[in-house]
Scaffold this motif. Sequence first.
Motif, short mmCIF file in Angstrom:
data_model
loop_
_atom_site.label_atom_id
_atom_site.label_comp_id
_atom_site.label_asym_id
_atom_site.label_seq_id
_atom_site.Cartn_x
_atom_site.Cartn_y
_atom_site.Cartn_z
N THR A 490 0.84 -1.19 0.00
CA THR A 490 0.00 0.00 0.00
C THR A 490 0.88 1.25 0.00
O THR A 490 2.09 1.19 0.21
CB THR A 490 -0.90 0.04 1.25
N GLN A 540 -5.19 2.88 -8.52
CA GLN A 540 -5.41 2.78 -7.09
C GLN A 540 -4.65 3.93 -6.45
O GLN A 540 -3.53 4.25 -6.84
CB GLN A 540 -4.87 1.44 -6.55
N GLN A 542 -3.57 5.73 -2.68
CA GLN A 542 -3.59 5.70 -1.23
C GLN A 542 -2.65 6.77 -0.70
O GLN A 542 -1.56 6.95 -1.22
CB GLN A 542 -3.15 4.33 -0.69
#
Length: 543
Positions: A490, A540, A542
């Motif tokens: 992540t 994505q 994060q």
Amino acid sequence: MDGLMQPRPLTLAHVLERAERLYAHKQVVTAGVERVTYADVTAGTRRLATALDALGVPAGARVATFATNTRRHLELYLAVPVTKRVLHSLNIRLSAEHLEYIVNHAEDDVVFVDRALLPRIWPSADRMPTVRHWVVLPDDSGEEIPADPRVLHYDDLVDAAEPFAGSFEDTFTLADEHLASGLCYTSGTTGPPKGVLYSHRSTILHCLGTLAAGFIGLCESDVVMPIVPMFHANAWGLPYGAMMTGASLVLPGPSSDPVHLLALMESERVTVAGAVPTVWTSLAPHLPSRDLNATRFLLGGGSVIAPALSETYRAALGVPITHSWGMTEISPVGTIGGTRTQHRDGTEAERTAVRAAQGQPLPLVSLRIGDVETGEELPRDGRAIGELQVAGPWVAGGYYEVESPASFTADGWLRTGDLATIDADGYVRLVDRMKDLIKSGGEWISSVELESALTSHPDVVEVAVVARPDPRWDERPVAYVVLREGSTATGNDLLAHITPMVAKWWLPDEVVFRAALPKTGTGKLSKAALRDLKSAQPVQAQA
């Protein structure tokens, strides 16, 4: 035929003794809680001078400071260079790795450190073998002081010393004006940090530049508040300039809280203040609640001042934020903005556009722009874009113990790495940076170093770091990353991985994961394309 004038050396001893003799009554206020006079400061400086002798600090030794804007730091600004030692101000925001490199490269003999800042540097003490003494500057932080024979207390050291009773000026010869007075390292954005070694002569001439009418124009009636840190390029020369002209000084101490800063400006009737754009941005919402009608000049530097921010101050105070441009290598001020007499008859929009420029060079500073490919000097027409190059008596001609021929032209001009235009009136307007540097809060961040740190993670295949505009910090880094197939890493995992490698404030604000990164026609990563992805949807994302 030579002139018949006295060859008196240009040294900081003159600044000290001028303040001592002419302006002993003027005030130096620290954080609004300590109020002393120049007489007190110069008396402390004379004791500190002999205290350095007692510590066995040799002439020419580097004496480091790891401190905020306080009266004791001001005493170090004076005592170290007037005793023919070299003041080395350390950036308190650097990572431990950079601090260790810089202290060891400079071979610092003594480090003076704020008590509150001890936890940031003391863990590295054993990896800084040249440092013989650590002198703690007192504050009310309550931080534990190590029980170590190398650690001394500033006030104890100074109080026990007999003051130097002679004339510091008389100890200098003409040749000594070329002695090093200060050392400040660059941010190390394109390699290891490089040391810029100022001389007494260059510092005095830069000091006179801050007094030049029509630019900053410091004068005896001013109350000067350098919000810019004293660890950064001599606080833009404001402390020395204020002492030379007899202006009172207001030093904000360690706090950058906007309410604290504005309260000081109001209560002390500050006339001149200097800070990076992020500070001016943080202060802006609080302007309506303060009486700042004593203000005559607000100086901005470190990165570009947004015209809207400058105009906010002009609307609130009648005083815009005035652009400046410079570098550590330029001591650091090279240009000062603002309108001149030829702009009086222009429209308000035209004057606003002039105020948005980085301004004209100070007296004794020469500027030109060169073609990036050929080096040929380009016309001063406000349209031609080239690399900004600078020369002058307070401009670096080399780096401390580092060969860097690419930083200078064949005829000795400093290559700044900034792209700019220069118009017929000599106004500089920055266009872009030649390198993909990120300037956040007035300090440089290296995209290359961040990319190197991120690619050391085993799951990272490709990475590119680019700047994203930020309303508070001007720019913040964003990392675009391609992970190996099947990875579950992540953004927080990657940030945790690089946290030990870089300064905390370098950490990207966002990590954006993509299946692939755009390339140029030659196969290189296209950072320009990434900057255009503001509205694109990442695979994505994060924080």
